[in-house]
Design an enzyme around this catalytic site. Sequence first.
Site, PDB file in Angstrom:
ATOM      1  CG  HIS A 190      33.641 -14.514 -43.967  1.00 28.97           C
ATOM      2  ND1 HIS A 190      33.332 -13.888 -44.585  1.00 28.97           N
ATOM      3  CD2 HIS A 190      33.401 -13.738 -42.854  1.00 28.97           C
ATOM      4  CE1 HIS A 190      32.958 -12.312 -44.657  1.00 28.97           C
ATOM      5  NE2 HIS A 190      32.492 -12.658 -43.196  1.00 28.97           N
ATOM      6  CG  HIS A 208      36.360  -9.971 -41.569  1.00 32.64           C
ATOM      7  ND1 HIS A 208      36.615  -9.330 -40.719  1.00 32.64           N
ATOM      8  CD2 HIS A 208      35.540 -10.550 -42.411  1.00 32.64           C
ATOM      9  CE1 HIS A 208      35.201  -9.530 -40.143  1.00 32.64           C
ATOM     10  NE2 HIS A 208      34.964  -9.884 -41.418  1.00 32.64           N
ATOM     11  CD  GLU A 231      34.394  -7.412 -44.541  1.00 32.95           C
ATOM     12  OE1 GLU A 231      34.511  -8.479 -45.291  1.00 32.95           O
ATOM     13  OE2 GLU A 231      33.910  -7.021 -43.861  1.00 32.95           O
TER      14      GLU A 231
END
Length: 349
Positions: free
Chosen positions: A104, A178, A312
């Site tokens: 991420h 998220h 996502e």
Amino acid sequence: MEIKTIQIKLQDRSWEQISLVNDNGMVVTFMEFGGIITEIIVPDRDGKKENVVLAYKDPEQYLTNPGYLGALIGRVAGRVQGAAFEIEDKVYHLDANEGDNNLHGGETGFHHVLWNIDTFVRDSELGAKLTYRSKAGEEGFPGNLDVEVTYTVNNNNQFVIDYRYVSDQKTPVTLTNHTYFNLSGAAKHTIHNQELKIDSNCFLELDNQLIPTGRLIEVEDTSFDFRKLSRLDRGFHYDYFQNKVANGGYDHYFLFNDEKHGSAVMRDESSGRILIVETNQPGVVMYTSNNLPEGLELTEGKTDKYFGVCLETQGSPASLHHANLPSILCEAGEKMHKQTTFTFEIEKH
């Protein structure tokens, strides 16, 4: 329609929390820190308005946010194998913040950025524009990247996220959000009985480190077949090896059948709430919070396995190592625009 702003004060810092309220009473609340979404309040079939996303009870938790609750993710959402990639024979090394891999965007990815905020109100919608410049070399990525993310709420009970970005150097970019959804409202139940439909015939295989191998597996005759509405718990206790590597659930990238118009539908029979997701992203990571740290204080109860599901929408970072997947490389000067719309509806008795 109304925009409400309050100040969140912590020991050594503070940030704004903004609520977007439409004429129906739907509310989307987020923070300038990490662009983090803390509330999406929508009615059930009886008109009861409840929060359908997970949020920490103590804002201090967002400083670490181990579960990435509600956060904007970038520059690259997902796991970059070996925390490295190559562009035109040059190797770029990233922050290895999950074992040997980059997750991420790194420790100080976009989920820890203080975004600049400009709010707006129009005829039948209201929202906020979040902007940030990610400088060349940040977390190891090449190029200065200018990012503009717009959150919009309209009177059709839609929440739209627009991602726009441009770089002065060729660089990988795939942004996502998220947020953990639990349509029961106030997280009254786990997501076991909630249903999902994804317009996808195949998903990416994962290895034991949750790194995509590049192999696409057909969903037919597997616990990954969500082409029709199916309960999410169908894979929680399934003996299929791909559910096992994800700790008894899903953390997988589904490639949409139409890479320019993907869709998914989530349904909770108990509340009557339905969530429709539409996007021009090529795929979606469906994560059923199998590895969400347990025991963290939320606004409603404590975190537990299967407490929410993330949808996502994004490109896959595996495309940096596997040419059979849609690319996430952004050319220098190329203006990119990705959009995801979350529509909330009610199923009557």
